[in-house]
Design an enzyme around this catalytic site. Sequence first.
Site, mmCIF file in Angstrom:
data_model
loop_
_atom_site.group_PDB
_atom_site.id
_atom_site.type_symbol
_atom_site.label_atom_id
_atom_site.label_comp_id
_atom_site.label_asym_id
_atom_site.label_seq_id
_atom_site.Cartn_x
_atom_site.Cartn_y
_atom_site.Cartn_z
ATOM 1 C CB CYS A 1 -2.028 46.247 -6.004
ATOM 2 S SG CYS A 1 -0.445 45.888 -5.257
ATOM 3 N N GLY B 1 -31.091 21.957 -4.729
ATOM 4 C CA GLY B 1 -30.919 20.555 -5.062
ATOM 5 C C GLY B 1 -29.861 19.818 -4.260
ATOM 6 C CE1 TYR C 1 -4.146 51.785 -5.057
ATOM 7 C CE2 TYR C 1 -3.548 53.778 -3.847
ATOM 8 C CZ TYR C 1 -3.182 52.611 -4.502
ATOM 9 O OH TYR C 1 -1.860 52.262 -4.603
ATOM 10 C CE LYS D 1 -36.653 24.280 1.851
ATOM 11 N NZ LYS D 1 -36.156 22.912 1.582
ATOM 12 C CG MET E 1 -28.737 18.449 1.773
ATOM 13 S SD MET E 1 -28.369 19.179 3.328
ATOM 14 C CE MET E 1 -28.390 20.877 2.912
ATOM 15 N NE ARG F 1 -40.237 21.848 2.516
ATOM 16 C CZ ARG F 1 -40.875 22.976 2.225
ATOM 17 N NH1 ARG F 1 -41.822 23.451 3.040
ATOM 18 N NH2 ARG F 1 -40.561 23.647 1.144
ATOM 19 C CG HIS G 1 -30.079 20.978 -11.036
ATOM 20 N ND1 HIS G 1 -28.916 20.816 -11.747
ATOM 21 C CD2 HIS G 1 -29.714 21.120 -9.748
ATOM 22 C CE1 HIS G 1 -27.893 20.836 -10.917
ATOM 23 N NE2 HIS G 1 -28.345 21.019 -9.691
ATOM 24 N NE ARG H 1 -35.837 29.546 -3.041
ATOM 25 C CZ ARG H 1 -35.466 28.296 -3.260
ATOM 26 N NH1 ARG H 1 -34.685 27.693 -2.427
ATOM 27 N NH2 ARG H 1 -35.901 27.642 -4.306
ATOM 28 C CB SER I 1 0.846 49.666 -3.195
ATOM 29 O OG SER I 1 -0.024 48.765 -3.816
#
Length: 888
Positions: free
Chosen positions: A844, A105, A864, A26, A107, A96, A468, A352, A777
């Site tokens: 994996c 929500g 992979y 913010k 704070m 704020r 909310h 934002r 793996s």
Amino acid sequence: MGQWVYTFGDGKAEGDASQRDLLGGKGANLAEMSSLGLPVPPGMTITTEVCTYYYENGETYPPELEGEVDAALEQIAASTDRKFGDPDMPLLVSVRSGARISMPGMMDTVLNLGLNDTTVPALAKNADDERFAYDSYRRFIQMYGDVVLGVPMRLFDEHLESMKDEKDVELDTDLSAADWRTLIESYKALVQKETGSPFPQDPRDQLWGAIGAVFGSWRNDRAVTYRRLQGIPERWGTAVTVQAMVFGNMGETSATGVAFTRNPSNGENALYGEFLINAQGEDVVAGIRTPQDITEKARLEAGSEKQSMEKALPEAFAEFKAVCDKLEGHYRDVQDLEFTIERNKLWMLQTRTGKRTAKAALKIAVDMVDEGVISEAEAVQRIEPASLDQLLHPTIDPQAKTDLFAKALPASPGAAAGEIVFSSEEAERIAGLGRTCILCRIETSPEDISGMHAAAGIFTTRGGMTSHAAVVARGMGKPCVSGAGNVRINYANGTMIAGGRTLKVGDKITIDGATGEVLMGEVPMLNPELSGDFQRIMQWADGARRMRVRTNADTPHDARAAREFGAEGIGLCRTEHMFFDPARINAMREMILADDTEGRKAALDKLLPMQREDFTSIFEIMAGLPVTIRLLDPPLHEFIPHGEDEILEVAEALGVSPDKLRNRSRELSEFNPMLGHRGCRLAVSYPEIAEMQSRAIFEAAVAAAKKTGAPVEPEVMVPLVSLKTELDFVKKRIDATAKAVREETGVDFHYQVGTMVELPRAAINAKAIAESAEFFSFGTNDLTQTTFGISRDDAGVFLGAYLRESIIDIDPFVSIDVDGVGALVELAAERGRQTRPDIKLGICGEHGGDPASISFCESVDLDYVSCSPFRVPIARLAAAQAALRKKG
Ligand code: ADP
Ligand code: MG
Ligand code: MG
């Protein structure tokens, strides 16, 4: 010592949007907007480092802080021509909170701070509006009382409600200045009664009280829970922004609102938002009055009677529209804005990056590529991989017969069915029993986070698209229907009523978050179709990634689903699940109970055709792709019945005495099965098991290749190896079996033998093991257990405290521990490649579907990742993002 306070306003700012870590999201964006010359009330941001300092130093502040705050206040005073506590021209501020990542929500903000019995008449005089001034003061006492002094909001509400009853009015806006003055006196008495002290009158006390409350709220239960669920580290801390007030409650030419530069629900390129005339702060999202649409187009689409902002406040609207365009262009992404109009003058209070549904994210990214705003690579990087999960949600079958209970706002897409519950505790309880439920509330608040997590969907009777419930549900990817004003929920009776029909707790309903419908009963659903924007993004992602994405699949069903999601082979096929099938488990038990090799072989002969069949169908589905099959891994004890009833039943079915079963069970039981007789140790004790399994694999490979013409490449994986000699022992049997099958069938086939690296010794000895292993793996579930010496099943008890105390930032079973487990993976990869440069390396286990872990895999050049079928698209995208990040 660094700077603790950063100021902004009047077209200037210390700090900018890149300093979110220091200024919070913010504060950083307020600074940026101010520098862009947008109308931002002047203010200061106290950095997150102060929060860290506060908690590291017994909840005290750095000694320089007070002086820096005073200097910044002077600057705000000069800019606004007002002074803190001044009886003629009082400066009022909001206090704020703002962390790096917005925590909706979590704070609370305090508005109108600086008001007291002497400044309130000045505010009335300056604004020439008594009603406004006393409304602001009573709001301040309420918010400050709740957030800072801990007097429950409910108690203030009771006073307000009885005032409205007394005056026989419905809306706050119908109360007069005199009413507010009376109310203020009873609020003050309430504070005195609840706290034992009068409401603080000194603006400086008020300010430091509020600052302390914001820092204190970083550790409140709601915030801690939210961070735990979102994986946000405790040590980040929050910033505090103190900003000059502007007023949306100064009559009919004033307003407050929230907006998105594009539709956050479906991604449509149209300004989208809600506002309220003569209102302040969170009135819009609190659902006190029903908000109005910002654009005329949206009003018409919604069929709303209430004037749009475009019509009601045309000048402010035009300026706001221009600001939206400017901000979207500047940030090159959709913005979520908060603004206030004070007597036709627009003020920007927040911007934002707009949270959006996965569907909207795809559309926005693809549109922005088509608009020439971002590149394809950027589009790929814009999609949160985990959010794709939302698209895999079912929708209601259009053919299904439905019975509409109520219709409200489509707040978060996807459909869900389940039992009605009216409280978060109940939602958690039902989910704990393995049942699904829909959390039905008048409205939700931050206390409901865990319940919302537990529920399959959320339904509220109050609040709009920005309430909310709606915001949090979209963030969680849960279906949500909100603002059903015609449904009456009665918590005490456990009922909800609409159109003369009553539903009770436990009754089944279905909600459709895409249409806003609430339907009776459990309605049939369809699985999602992945096309259009999704396909385009995935195509770009596949073009950008280097790593292959395989799946963990033990059944033909999973293998098929995974291929549809784009899996490029199987990275882990666990064979033991095949034995748990009720039709097979007794053959398995016969094998375990056998007294000698001969008896075991006889039982294995029964299992062979079953295994072969399983592999054949999996190989057919994976035609042309690699498939890794792991030999039997769990301790045999797991296959033996434990309860007395079950023992008797199984003994009878197998024709053995119950005592024999009991004895064998005793023999097999271990103190620590995770580190016991399992993995390749089983194959060493009973080589015939490994032989049977390899035979089933090779025979299936031959059979499937004949059918499909596209042979798979079976990769036979030996689990839990720590010694090269162990692997050699098993590999010799596998190779001999392959030779035999080749001779018997006259068919040649390709296969590999490799190992799962899941013990530290295997990682360290990778150089030697790679002489025999053609692939590794990384079984990072067990590797995490064995590296940390933590049993995953027992970790729940203490890992919670580790997270809470910031000893670790994230559960190592969720996201790979890069410094420890990751270091072993890196070492093994390096040493394995020294011996065998073309050794195939993959991962994996659950980490294979976790975007952060996938990013790590890219950094050590694995070939992979393998994950569960539903995570395959997520892994494809995450692998692409990792590759793009690496390229820089
Ligand atoms: P949250 O983080 O919950 O969004 P904010 O700090 O943004 O909390 O405050 C909530 C609302 O309070 C804002 O949207 C805005 O309407 C109002 N608000 C905050 N600061 C000011 C201010 N200086 N002037 C007027 N309204 C304000
Ligand atoms: Mg809030
Ligand atoms: Mg806000």
